[in-house]
Write an enzyme that holds these catalytic residues in place. Structure first.
Site, short mmCIF file in Angstrom:
data_model
loop_
_atom_site.label_atom_id
_atom_site.label_comp_id
_atom_site.label_asym_id
_atom_site.label_seq_id
_atom_site.Cartn_x
_atom_site.Cartn_y
_atom_site.Cartn_z
CB ILE A 1 -19.13 43.40 33.37
CG1 ILE A 1 -20.40 42.66 32.96
CG2 ILE A 1 -19.17 43.72 34.86
CD1 ILE A 1 -20.50 41.25 33.53
CG PHE B 1 -24.50 42.01 30.34
CD1 PHE B 1 -23.74 41.43 31.35
CD2 PHE B 1 -25.88 41.87 30.39
CE1 PHE B 1 -24.34 40.72 32.39
CE2 PHE B 1 -26.49 41.17 31.43
CZ PHE B 1 -25.72 40.60 32.43
CB CYS B 2 -19.96 39.16 27.73
SG CYS B 2 -19.22 40.24 26.49
CB THR B 3 -16.02 39.36 30.91
OG1 THR B 3 -16.62 38.18 31.44
CG2 THR B 3 -14.96 39.87 31.88
CB CYS C 1 -22.19 41.04 24.86
SG CYS C 1 -20.79 41.96 25.46
#
Length: 263
Positions: free
Chosen positions: A210, A181-183, A188
């Site tokens: 996210i 996961f990432c922003t 990701c």
């Protein structure tokens, strides 16, 4: 909240980058939008802010291009413009990984939606009964602002360090379902493709990152806020900044941000 902020990316082959750069700059400037748009052979990555009608007009124009008809956009609001100027740049990659074998336009990494991930994290198991771990692909200072509870954090300082970190820790992921996961999804997704190519068998990306997770399920299993690369610094589960960014003249740049890694 008068300023609409949008984040979006798409891995798609772009062979007309100089012409597209000029058109994007002219169209965004004519609507007084600010932020950053990155173009590369592998696709587009953008983070823009402006008035709601101006943003939606820009998106309507962009989606006239068949390549961007299905562009998925994440929206959030702020009381002030979080960007000082408009930048439209051509780069070797829309998110730098320094790993040219990664070509996401040739096929997306498998993904998991926010609702399913929450259900998995409720029990710690995926639908096959395999243990689930979340892997934060962001920089260490972003992780410190907020992350999933118990997420793997290799304390990388820039995304180009991810491939080496993965190779070092690859064996620790065996027998587990790894959710990168990432922003907003871009890092990701690249990370998930790299992990698959490196032999990690069960890896998926969090669809939309996210920001989409917050919008769909809120703070479930997440501690803190989500760091963003603009004057807002971070957004909460409602996708609003914790502190009013105020006038741009009062904003100081984030000293630890060395480059623009939008999502």
């Amino acid at each position: 909240m008068q300023i609409l902020n949008i984040a979006a990316y798409k891995f798609i082959a772009l062979d007309d980058r100089p012409a597209l750069q000029a058109a994007l700059r002219d169209t965004a400037q004519s609507r007084a939008l600010r932020g950053t748009v990155l173009l590369a052979e592998e696709g587009i990555n953008l983070f823009l802010a402006g008035g709601s009608s101006d943003i939606h007009d820009f998106l309507a124009w962009l989606r006239l291009d068949a390549r961007f008809q299905d562009l998925e956009v994440k929206e959030s609001w702020s009381t002030a413009q979080p960007f000082r100027k408009l930048l439209v740049k051509i780069k070797p990659e829309i998110i730098r990984m320094d790993h040219p074998a990664i070509r996401p336009a040739a096929g997306r990494a498998p993904s998991v939606d926010a609702t399913t991930l929450k259900r998995w994290l409720d029990t710690g198991l995926d639908d096959s009964g395999r243990p689930v771990v979340t892997l934060d692909t962001r920089n260490d200072f972003e992780v410190d602002v907020g992350t999933f509870r118990g997420a793997i954090d290799w304390r990388i300082t820039k995304f180009t360090e991810f491939p080496q970190a993965l190779l070092k820790h690859r064996d620790e992921l065996r027998g587990k379902t790894v959710v990168s996961f990432c922003t907003g999804g871009i890092r990701c997704e690249k990370a998930a493709i790299f992990m698959h190519e490196a032999g990690v068998e069960n890896v998926v990306q969090l669809d939309g990152g996210i920001l989409k997770y917050f919008g769909d399920v809120g703070l479930a299993h997440f501690d803190g806020e989500c760091f963003v690369f603009d004057a807002r610094r971070a957004v909460n589960a409602a996708l609003t900044p914790k502190v009013d960014v105020g006038a741009l003249s009062d904003i100081r740049p984030v000293q630890t941000v060395k480059s623009c890694q939008l999502v």
